[in-house]
Structures are given as C-alpha cells and as structure tokens.
Motif scaffolding. Structure first.
Motif, mmCIF file in Angstrom:
data_model
loop_
_atom_site.group_PDB
_atom_site.id
_atom_site.type_symbol
_atom_site.label_atom_id
_atom_site.label_comp_id
_atom_site.label_asym_id
_atom_site.label_seq_id
_atom_site.Cartn_x
_atom_site.Cartn_y
_atom_site.Cartn_z
ATOM 1 N N HIS A 147 -27.621 6.469 12.299
ATOM 2 C CA HIS A 147 -28.385 7.477 11.563
ATOM 3 C C HIS A 147 -27.486 8.507 10.867
ATOM 4 O O HIS A 147 -27.977 9.508 10.358
ATOM 5 N N GLU A 148 -26.181 8.210 10.859
ATOM 6 C CA GLU A 148 -25.186 9.030 10.161
ATOM 7 C C GLU A 148 -25.242 10.500 10.578
ATOM 8 O O GLU A 148 -25.181 11.407 9.753
ATOM 9 N N ILE A 149 -25.358 10.724 11.876
ATOM 10 C CA ILE A 149 -25.395 12.070 12.430
ATOM 11 C C ILE A 149 -23.975 12.449 12.825
ATOM 12 O O ILE A 149 -23.294 11.702 13.533
ATOM 13 N N ILE A 150 -23.550 13.597 12.357
ATOM 14 C CA ILE A 150 -22.210 14.075 12.690
ATOM 15 C C ILE A 150 -22.259 14.694 14.087
ATOM 16 O O ILE A 150 -23.080 15.563 14.361
ATOM 17 N N PHE A 151 -21.381 14.217 14.951
ATOM 18 C CA PHE A 151 -21.354 14.700 16.326
ATOM 19 C C PHE A 151 -19.931 14.623 16.853
ATOM 20 O O PHE A 151 -19.085 13.933 16.291
ATOM 21 N N GLU A 152 -19.694 15.346 17.922
ATOM 22 C CA GLU A 152 -18.411 15.283 18.603
ATOM 23 C C GLU A 152 -18.636 14.550 19.917
ATOM 24 O O GLU A 152 -19.539 14.909 20.680
ATOM 25 N N GLU A 153 -17.829 13.549 20.169
ATOM 26 C CA GLU A 153 -17.940 12.811 21.428
ATOM 27 C C GLU A 153 -16.806 13.246 22.355
ATOM 28 O O GLU A 153 -15.645 13.284 21.940
ATOM 29 N N LYS A 154 -17.157 13.578 23.575
ATOM 30 C CA LYS A 154 -16.162 13.931 24.580
ATOM 31 C C LYS A 154 -16.272 12.942 25.730
ATOM 32 O O LYS A 154 -17.312 12.867 26.387
ATOM 33 N N ILE A 155 -15.226 12.165 25.912
ATOM 34 C CA ILE A 155 -15.176 11.204 27.008
ATOM 35 C C ILE A 155 -14.729 11.965 28.259
ATOM 36 O O ILE A 155 -13.681 12.616 28.252
ATOM 37 N N ILE A 156 -15.543 11.892 29.296
ATOM 38 C CA ILE A 156 -15.258 12.647 30.518
ATOM 39 C C ILE A 156 -15.348 11.746 31.740
ATOM 40 O O ILE A 156 -15.942 10.669 31.697
ATOM 41 N N LYS A 157 -14.739 12.205 32.805
ATOM 42 C CA LYS A 157 -14.905 11.585 34.123
ATOM 43 C C LYS A 157 -15.906 12.465 34.861
ATOM 44 O O LYS A 157 -15.631 13.628 35.154
#
Length: 75
Positions: A26-36
């Motif tokens: 859906h072409e949504i700008i987001f920030e992904e944070k990979i976490i434990k």
C-alpha cells in the motif's frame, strides 16, 4: 503522511512479515525496528504483552497482525 509510523518486528516473525508486506503493497512509509522481544523492556510502555508485531503511530499502539493490517489498509 503526517504521523510517523513505527513497526516493531522480530527477525523471524511471520506475522510481522505480513504486516510489513501490507505496508509495502500500500506504499505506506514506515520505519521498521527489528527487536528481540525478551530484551525490549521499552516496549512495555506501549505493549505490556510484548507481542510483535507492534505498530506505533504517534501516541497510538496497535498489536496483532490482523489489526495492524486493517489499520494500514484503512489509511
């Protein structure tokens, strides 16, 4: 998009992957944070269950990939 969208995700979460793909399609700008999750005490403030994926938009939090995908499609 006015609101910063942050997706807290795990490195191998299929549910997080589903949420990420929905945002990308859906072409949504987001920030992904990979976490434990075990080490993510900061997440307790937004999601005391420490479930991933967790979507943070401004001061609002969504958990559960189905709810996150519904929100992403709606915007």
């Amino acid at each position: 998009m006015k609101n910063k969208i942050v997706l807290f995700n795990g490195p191998t979460s299929p549910f997080g992957r589903k949420s990420k793909i929905t945002a990308l399609v859906h072409e949504i700008i987001f920030e992904e944070k990979i976490i434990k999750v075990q080490e993510a005490k900061f997440l307790d403030k937004h999601n005391p269950l420490r479930k991933i994926p967790t979507l943070l938009v401004k001061h609002s939090t969504s958990i559960d990939s189905d709810n996150i995908c519904i929100y992403l499609v709606s915007i």
